[in-house]
Design a protein around this motif. Structure first.
Motif, PDB file in Angstrom:
ATOM      1  N   GLU A  37      -3.365  -1.634  -1.660  1.00 21.88           N
ATOM      2  CA  GLU A  37      -4.141  -1.455  -2.884  1.00 21.88           C
ATOM      3  C   GLU A  37      -5.336  -2.399  -2.917  1.00 21.88           C
ATOM      4  O   GLU A  37      -5.226  -3.581  -2.570  1.00 21.88           O
ATOM      5  N   THR A  60       7.746   4.254  -4.799  1.00 20.66           N
ATOM      6  CA  THR A  60       7.345   3.372  -5.896  1.00 20.66           C
ATOM      7  C   THR A  60       8.367   3.386  -7.024  1.00 20.66           C
ATOM      8  O   THR A  60       8.705   2.340  -7.583  1.00 20.66           O
ATOM      9  N   LYS A  84       2.982   5.367  -4.463  1.00 16.48           N
ATOM     10  CA  LYS A  84       2.667   5.185  -3.047  1.00 16.48           C
ATOM     11  C   LYS A  84       3.749   5.852  -2.205  1.00 16.48           C
ATOM     12  O   LYS A  84       4.875   6.065  -2.640  1.00 16.48           O
ATOM     13  N   GLN A  92       1.483  -3.092  -2.868  1.00 17.07           N
ATOM     14  CA  GLN A  92       1.026  -2.713  -4.192  1.00 17.07           C
ATOM     15  C   GLN A  92       1.518  -3.687  -5.249  1.00 17.07           C
ATOM     16  O   GLN A  92       2.409  -4.498  -4.991  1.00 17.07           O
ATOM     17  N   ASN A 134      -7.554   2.383  -2.653  1.00 16.44           N
ATOM     18  CA  ASN A 134      -6.572   2.063  -1.615  1.00 16.44           C
ATOM     19  C   ASN A 134      -7.244   2.049  -0.255  1.00 16.44           C
ATOM     20  O   ASN A 134      -8.121   2.877   0.027  1.00 16.44           O
TER      21      ASN A 134
END
Length: 330
Positions: A37, A60, A84, A92, A134
């Motif tokens: 990220e 995630t 993700k 992240q 990203n």
């Protein structure tokens, strides 16, 4: 419903850069798809804890649930910038609202799948799409085909690719589109029933994305997907994210969009009924810092994308992907 809606879902959208000249194995192992990220949450005094986590082979939602369990809070007290990939190595940020609860030992979250990189206090919950984007590093293995033709495509990628929603938006074998078809059909027939919230959300997102991709695909076929045509309401070529309200396009652009979406009128009516508002999305996606490197039979691609866009939109212009994993991708 139209014959088109009753047919199997064709998610192989038209390519714009000359067609994929090579094929390659995709996601043979998690390290072949690395995502970081582009985000820098600011520390502060507050009731939220911000945690940067690297995960491998975990999605995630699972990590968010584990954080909630460790902190003794509700799942919706955990925030993050975006979903993700599971079959990937991703870095992240998460936030956990503790309110007046004591802070746990966050190292207990660590496992073979989850590594805690850093954590600190913050003032607010992290929300979807608020990060800068990203950065991707993707290895395509065992490349077959015409490398010289692939090089010609690779030289064009930085200038832009069609900004398609990725196949993962539509669910396994188009399952989210099946839901949209069913719910819109029930509304058209006057049937009323309570729809589970998660199913409705998946179906709405898939329906909007499908309609946008249909418009974009028609523009790619006409080779004007990068051009401003008469009636364009934005400063760059755009397409509709359907919902309630007046379509801001006019003239030739409005005529084109309405013609493409005409077979999907029940979907449009249903999305309006759901309360979504009209929005626009760029037709072109420009990868930032795009680089390509050959390593024997493998091709390594590096680039950055803004939130809400899909790495697969870039990859599909370069190669036919033979997915070696069964996980959903974003």
């Amino acid at each position: 419903m139209s014959e088109q809606q009753d047919a199997p879902w064709n998610l192989d959208w038209p390519r714009a850069l000359g067609g994929a000249a090579i094929s390659a194995d995709f996601r043979s192992e998690p390290e072949d798809f690395v995502v970081e990220e582009l985000a820098a949450p600011q520390p502060g005094e507050g009731e939220h804890v911000l945690l940067q986590i690297r995960k491998r082979g975990a999605n995630t939602g699972y990590v968010a649930q584990q954080l909630a369990k460790l902190a003794g809070v509700q799942n919706n007290d955990v925030g993050f910038y975006g979903l993700k990939d599971r079959h990937a190595v991703t870095t992240q940020w998460f936030s956990v609202w503790l309110a007046q609860k004591p802070e746990p030992d966050w190292r207990q979250i660590e496992s073979d799948e989850i590594t805690l990189l850093t954590h600190f206090r913050g003032t607010r919950k992290l929300r979807r799409g608020e990060h800068l984007g990203n950065r991707f590093k993707i290895r395509l293995r065992n490349v077959r085909g015409d490398r010289s033709a692939a090089e010609a495509v690779l030289k064009q990628v930085s200038a832009g690719v069609p900004n398609y929603f990725g196949e993962q938006r539509f669910g396994h074998n188009g399952g989210n589109l099946d839901l949209a078809n069913r719910f819109s059909g029930e509304q058209e027939a006057g049937k009323r029933r309570r729809i589970p919230r998660n199913q409705k959300a998946f179906a709405m997102s898939a329906a909007r994305s499908w309609l946008f991709n249909q418009v974009l695909a028609s523009r790619v076929v006409e080779d004007n997907w990068q051009d401003l045509i008469e009636g364009e309401p934005e400063t760059a070529a755009s397409g509709p994210l359907w919902g309630r309200g007046r379509n801001p396009a006019s003239g030739a652009q409005l005529d084109l969009e309405l013609a493409v979406m005409a077979p999907w009128k029940p979907w449009c009516d249903w999305l309006e009924h759901c309360g979504l508002s009209q929005e626009r999305r760029p037709l072109m996606l420009q990868p930032q810092g795009f680089q390509a490197e050959w390593q024997d039979e493998d091709l390594i691609l590096s680039f950055a994308l803004p939130p809400g866009t899909f790495a697969t939109a870039v990859l599909r212009e370069v190669a036919e992907l033979v997915n070696q994993s069964t996980s959903a991708i974003k």
